[in-house]
Design a protein around this motif. Sequence first.
Motif: not given
Length: 201
Positions: A18-25, A29-34, A76-79, A192-199
């Motif tokens: 959930a945290l990874i998907l929340g970060s991507a939304i 990266v994947v706008p509007g996904r529920q 708090e981070q990904y409402p 495509e191959q996708t990952k998300v990072h915080d920098k």
Amino acid sequence: MKFDTIIIGGGAAGMSCALILGSAIQKGVVPGRQVGIVMHQKASHLNSAMLNNALGVVPGTTGKQIMEEGVVHLKEQYPDIEQIEGEKVKEIVTLDKGFRVVTNKNNYQTEIVVVATGYTSPFRIQGLESEVIPHQKAKVSKNRIQLKNKDHLVKPGIYVAGSLAGWRSQFAIACGSGASVATDILSLWTGEQTKVHDKIL
């Protein structure tokens, strides 16, 4: 209610997914996904854990603390991730397109299901009984189970994460498994191959 993905289980694997998907939304990266997560976690072995050997976790932290803090962290981070409290999944029904997740209180429609409920027998979610096999990396005497899968994929649209995917019951492994499933879903969504990072900026 309709979702693009529902995660079943609020333990280490489910929360990490959930945290990874929340970060991507949040990053677009994947706008509007529920995405929703059924937070039922009473049976999680993490409740009785004491973590001294997990990277980045202060030694002496309990699994119960991680579970409680994880709920707050996600909220708090990904409402945008909907936390479904007080419900337990009873059945997964395959539809012409996607799935219906039936709980003790509601029905939800979703394109993708992630099952991250732990490896304790018996498996209580109807609709996946034919996928249950003895756990391949647990002591036989423990009577643990897993879902048949290939790289976390049980069948199109259904993923399994954590110890139920056949991994050993270890906090770091469960977190990595959940994150791996999340990046597979992101890759499916983006094409495509996708990952998300915080920098650090």
